[in-house]
Design a protein around this motif. Structure first.
Motif, PDB file in Angstrom:
ATOM      1  N   TYR A  35       7.497 -77.954  29.868  1.00 35.79           N
ATOM      2  CA  TYR A  35       6.368 -78.215  28.988  1.00 35.79           C
ATOM      3  C   TYR A  35       5.491 -79.292  29.608  1.00 35.79           C
ATOM      4  CZ  TYR A  35       8.369 -75.661  25.024  1.00 35.79           C
ATOM      5  OH  TYR A  35       8.851 -74.689  24.199  1.00 35.79           O
ATOM      6  N   GLY A  42      -0.372 -81.830  22.193  1.00 36.45           N
ATOM      7  CA  GLY A  42       0.990 -81.401  21.945  1.00 36.45           C
ATOM      8  C   GLY A  42       1.739 -81.025  23.198  1.00 36.45           C
TER       9      GLY A  42
ATOM     10  N   PHE B  35      10.944 -75.759  13.204  1.00 38.04           N
ATOM     11  CA  PHE B  35      11.609 -76.982  13.654  1.00 38.04           C
ATOM     12  C   PHE B  35      10.658 -78.169  13.498  1.00 38.04           C
ATOM     13  CE2 PHE B  35      14.966 -74.804  16.179  1.00 38.04           C
ATOM     14  CZ  PHE B  35      14.400 -73.554  16.332  1.00 38.04           C
ATOM     15  N   TYR B  37      10.470 -81.841  15.509  1.00 36.72           N
ATOM     16  CA  TYR B  37      10.991 -82.728  16.551  1.00 36.72           C
ATOM     17  C   TYR B  37      10.304 -84.085  16.406  1.00 36.72           C
ATOM     18  CZ  TYR B  37      13.482 -79.082  19.110  1.00 36.72           C
ATOM     19  OH  TYR B  37      14.378 -78.095  19.483  1.00 36.72           O
ATOM     20  N   GLN B  39       9.525 -87.855  18.416  1.00 39.01           N
ATOM     21  CA  GLN B  39       9.516 -88.543  19.716  1.00 39.01           C
ATOM     22  C   GLN B  39       9.121 -89.995  19.501  1.00 39.01           C
ATOM     23  OE1 GLN B  39       6.747 -86.989  22.616  1.00 39.01           O
ATOM     24  NE2 GLN B  39       7.891 -87.850  24.323  1.00 39.01           N
ATOM     25  N   SER B  44      12.298 -89.221  24.739  1.00 38.54           N
ATOM     26  CA  SER B  44      12.015 -87.786  24.770  1.00 38.54           C
ATOM     27  C   SER B  44      12.051 -87.236  23.358  1.00 38.54           C
ATOM     28  CB  SER B  44      13.072 -87.059  25.600  1.00 38.54           C
ATOM     29  OG  SER B  44      13.165 -87.596  26.876  1.00 38.54           O
ATOM     30  N   PRO B  45      11.410 -86.093  23.130  1.00 46.13           N
ATOM     31  CA  PRO B  45      11.508 -85.463  21.806  1.00 46.13           C
ATOM     32  C   PRO B  45      12.956 -85.071  21.509  1.00 46.13           C
ATOM     33  CG  PRO B  45       9.738 -84.473  23.088  1.00 46.13           C
ATOM     34  CD  PRO B  45      10.511 -85.338  24.034  1.00 46.13           C
ATOM     35  N   LEU B  47      15.435 -83.131  18.202  1.00 46.06           N
ATOM     36  CA  LEU B  47      15.378 -82.360  16.969  1.00 46.06           C
ATOM     37  C   LEU B  47      15.603 -83.246  15.764  1.00 46.06           C
ATOM     38  CD1 LEU B  47      15.224 -79.491  15.701  1.00 46.06           C
ATOM     39  CD2 LEU B  47      17.731 -79.495  15.777  1.00 46.06           C
ATOM     40  N   LYS B  50      15.609 -78.282  11.112  1.00 47.54           N
ATOM     41  CA  LYS B  50      15.170 -76.916  11.371  1.00 47.54           C
ATOM     42  C   LYS B  50      15.538 -76.022  10.199  1.00 47.54           C
ATOM     43  CE  LYS B  50      19.412 -75.767  13.876  1.00 47.54           C
ATOM     44  NZ  LYS B  50      19.991 -75.360  15.193  1.00 47.54           N
ATOM     45  N   LEU B  88       5.915 -89.974  17.106  1.00 45.39           N
ATOM     46  CA  LEU B  88       5.126 -88.748  17.228  1.00 45.39           C
ATOM     47  C   LEU B  88       5.989 -87.599  16.720  1.00 45.39           C
ATOM     48  CD1 LEU B  88       2.763 -87.027  18.370  1.00 45.39           C
ATOM     49  CD2 LEU B  88       3.767 -87.317  20.634  1.00 45.39           C
ATOM     50  N   TYR B  90       6.456 -83.471  16.010  1.00 42.64           N
ATOM     51  CA  TYR B  90       6.015 -82.131  16.392  1.00 42.64           C
ATOM     52  C   TYR B  90       6.661 -81.088  15.486  1.00 42.64           C
ATOM     53  CZ  TYR B  90       4.326 -83.740  20.989  1.00 42.64           C
ATOM     54  OH  TYR B  90       3.643 -84.355  22.010  1.00 42.64           O
ATOM     55  N   LEU B 101       9.482 -71.234  22.346  1.00 41.30           N
ATOM     56  CA  LEU B 101       9.243 -72.176  21.265  1.00 41.30           C
ATOM     57  C   LEU B 101       7.815 -72.692  21.388  1.00 41.30           C
ATOM     58  CD1 LEU B 101      10.830 -73.504  18.921  1.00 41.30           C
ATOM     59  CD2 LEU B 101      11.265 -75.417  20.438  1.00 41.30           C
ATOM     60  N   PHE B 103       4.917 -75.219  20.104  1.00 39.10           N
ATOM     61  CA  PHE B 103       4.745 -76.499  19.419  1.00 39.10           C
ATOM     62  C   PHE B 103       3.322 -76.655  18.891  1.00 39.10           C
ATOM     63  CE2 PHE B 103       8.542 -79.055  20.233  1.00 39.10           C
ATOM     64  CZ  PHE B 103       9.193 -78.289  21.185  1.00 39.10           C
ATOM     65  N   GLY B 104       3.219 -77.439  17.822  1.00 42.25           N
ATOM     66  CA  GLY B 104       1.915 -77.870  17.349  1.00 42.25           C
ATOM     67  C   GLY B 104       1.407 -79.023  18.208  1.00 42.25           C
ATOM     68  N   GLN B 105       0.247 -79.544  17.846  1.00 39.99           N
ATOM     69  CA  GLN B 105      -0.392 -80.571  18.670  1.00 39.99           C
ATOM     70  C   GLN B 105       0.194 -81.959  18.444  1.00 39.99           C
ATOM     71  OE1 GLN B 105      -1.533 -79.349  15.843  1.00 39.99           O
ATOM     72  NE2 GLN B 105      -3.294 -80.474  15.039  1.00 39.99           N
ATOM     73  N   GLY B 106       1.058 -82.101  17.457  1.00 44.16           N
ATOM     74  CA  GLY B 106       1.702 -83.385  17.198  1.00 44.16           C
ATOM     75  C   GLY B 106       0.916 -84.256  16.235  1.00 44.16           C
TER      76      GLY B 106
END
Lengths: 112, 113
Positions: A35, A42, B35, B37, B39, B44-45, B47, B50, B88, B90, B101, B103-106
């Motif tokens: 990623y 994001g 999910f 997540y 961060q 790191s992000p 979980l 979910k 942050l 997600y 998977l 992800f959204g923009q956070g």
């Protein structure tokens, strides 16, 4: 427990240079991911691999190559580094689809 | 393709107030997995929670969310924000059988005293 190791932590390259990022996991997970993380955008999927020697393109694969020669490792190559792709690159792994992703600590790319 | 939309940008809350971070998704598949997540700074992000069951609340570490397929939503909530919740967040979507998977923009949550 397992761990995902990304190398290098910081990568500095010149514009137009070919650069390789490496990722190793000891979870024995089948699926691995790359990623790209940009502020406000994001996590965007570049490539993923569901098993050794498999490659699947994500939404942001243009300008990148990937390689999964072993189950435990997954590398990402920036084919020609550009200044607008300075970002953090995160590697992740999971047992399979719909399962928890475990992330590495990231490689921060700077392009001069 | 699949997409995820979250509360935009930065949410700033005073400690003790309730948290609600919005997440909606779009997919053609009928069995989405959703999910959250989290961060924290310089980490790191990881979980947070979910769900794949419609209308069932799922909880973890004081946070909860309910997947509502009728409205394609999976909002994250907490009754009382703590300073340590600053991070942050997600929202992410998995569908079909392709292991992908999205992800959204956070959303950055900042909790202030």
């Amino acid at each position: 427990g397992g761990i995902i190791t990304q190398t290098p932590k910081f990568l500095i390259g010149q514009e137009g240079q070919k650069l390789t990022l490496k990722c190793q996991q000891n979870f024995n997970h089948d699926t691995m991911y790359w990623y790209r993380q940009d502020s406000g955008k994001g996590l965007r999927l570049i490539y993923y691999s569901i098993t050794e020697n498999d490659l699947q393109k994500g939404d942001l694969s243009e300008g990148y190559d990937a390689s999964r020669e072993k189950k435990s490792s997954f590398s990402l190559t920036v084919t020609s580094a550009q200044k607008n792709e300075m970002a953090v690159f995160l590697c992740a792994s999971s047992i399979g689809g719909r399962k928890t992703l475990y992330f590495g600590s990231g490689t921060r790319l700077t392009v001069l | 393709g699949d997409s995820v939309t979250q509360t935009e940008g930065l949410v700033t809350l005073t400690e003790g107030l309730p948290v609600m971070l919005n997440c909606t998704y779009q997919t053609i598949y009928s069995n989405p997995f959703l999910f959250w997540y989290v961060q924290h700074l310089n980490e790191s992000p990881r979980l947070l929670l979910k769900s794949f069951t419609d209308n069932k609340r799922t909880e973890h570490q004081g946070f909860h969310a309910t997947l509502h397929k009728s409205s394609s939503s999976f909002h994250l909530q907490k009754s009382s924000a703590q300073l340590s919740d600053s991070a942050l967040y997600y929202c992410a979507l998995s569908t079909g059988g392709n292991n992908k998977l999205t992800f959204g923009q956070g959303t950055v949550l900042s909790v202030i005293p």
